[in-house]
Design an enzyme around this catalytic site. Sequence first.
Site, PDB file in Angstrom:
ATOM      1  N   GLU A   1      -8.901 -11.498   7.126  1.00 38.57           N
ATOM      2  CA  GLU A   1      -7.753 -10.978   7.886  1.00 38.57           C
ATOM      3  C   GLU A   1      -7.937 -11.164   9.385  1.00 38.57           C
ATOM      4  OE1 GLU A   1      -7.550  -6.850   5.978  1.00 38.57           O
ATOM      5  OE2 GLU A   1      -5.601  -7.013   6.961  1.00 38.57           O
TER       6      GLU A   1
ATOM      7  N   HIS B   1       0.868  -1.195   0.000  1.00 42.80           N
ATOM      8  CA  HIS B   1       0.000   0.000   0.000  1.00 42.80           C
ATOM      9  C   HIS B   1       0.895   1.232   0.000  1.00 42.80           C
ATOM     10  CE1 HIS B   1      -3.589  -2.383   1.173  1.00 42.80           C
ATOM     11  NE2 HIS B   1      -2.708  -3.119   1.830  1.00 42.80           N
TER      12      HIS B   1
END
Length: 351
Positions: free
Chosen positions: A207, A22
Amino acid sequence: MDEAVGLPDFCRRLPKVELHAHLSGSVSETTIQKLQVKKGVGHEGLQGDTAIGKGETRHLQEPFRIFKIIQDLSDTEESIFMMTEDVISEFAADGVRYLELRSTPRHMPHTGMTPQSYVESILSAIQKCKDREDVVVRLLLAIDRRQSVETAMTTVRLAQEYMLRSPGVVVGIDLSGNPAVGDGRDFIPVLKEAQNCGLKLALHIAEISQQAVAPETSALLSLPPDRVGHGTFIHHNQDLAAVVADRKMPFEICLTSNVKAQTVASYGEHHFQHWYSRKQPCVLCTDDKGVFCTTLSEEYRLAAETFGLTRPALWDLSYSSIDHTFVGEDLKQQLRDRWNTEKEKLFLQTR
Ligand SMILES: CC(C)=CCNc1ncnc2c1ncn2[C@@H]1O[C@H](COP(=O)(O)O)[C@@H](O)[C@H]1O
Ligand SMILES: [Zn+2]
């Protein structure tokens, strides 16, 4: 391989593929300082640290607080260009030869930055690096789970537009953001639209433990995505694990991120072991190298030390990662050729 070459050095020299990075989370301390100078804010203005150091772990919510600080610091096209350039250079210096960055287009009305100019700033920095011999860069546009379906659709349209215009630099869509927020099923139609226009999908899936039983997980897996981000709790559910295994879905593995954000208790307990031992495709990645204070070389070193991987096994892991990039067969072959050339050099230097 000569054992005289230390493992950290071997991992740094190894040509590597980074598929899960990211942009805001990858920004280094040095770049944050440059952003602060640009914005005229002191360190005290940051309300706490912007990185989670060695040996530290933090609650899952903490990285999201840090991302917000970095995003607030980078609210102009100029800053987005600068941080993209820096992040690319840092990955290249660490031996990353192919990099897929991902980022969430932002609208900053107070500076005039729009989602379009945000994407264009990243693309200009990538374009500037095009002549670099050391790294090839591609971009995924990200949907944040907090966003409305409408905003997500705008992101897909932008990705579609720039996929054609760039051309070929924008390759896919990422679904990310705080996993405790929202319902991934809301984005299924948008993600299908992305698939229909030829964009690849790399989705953060399962996650956190609650997502092992959440209906969104099977819905997202049935799209199916081209790669699974983290997938930390998939093997806790036999049905989900079977879907992933049958389709041989590649896992983007982020060891340090998962341990520091406390979704995995320790390196030794990381799900990499489960999937790697079953020959599931796995790609080592950093997630947010700045926030989690890591490098891709360090992730390879950790994998070797924790799971007893030999150097040839590290080589194979890196080489096979090329298969899971979102580029055409021609570029994949060029990367494989490059890896093979570097392999010879690496072995000769270390004989
Ligand atoms: C569980 C945990 C804390 C893991 C960290 N891993 C992540 N999980 C989900 N989304 C993420 C993660 N790291 C970064 N992101 C996303 O990437 C954004 C920052 O990069 P960018 O501004 O899109 O350029 C964050 O706002 C968030 O939406
Ligand atoms: Zn991520």
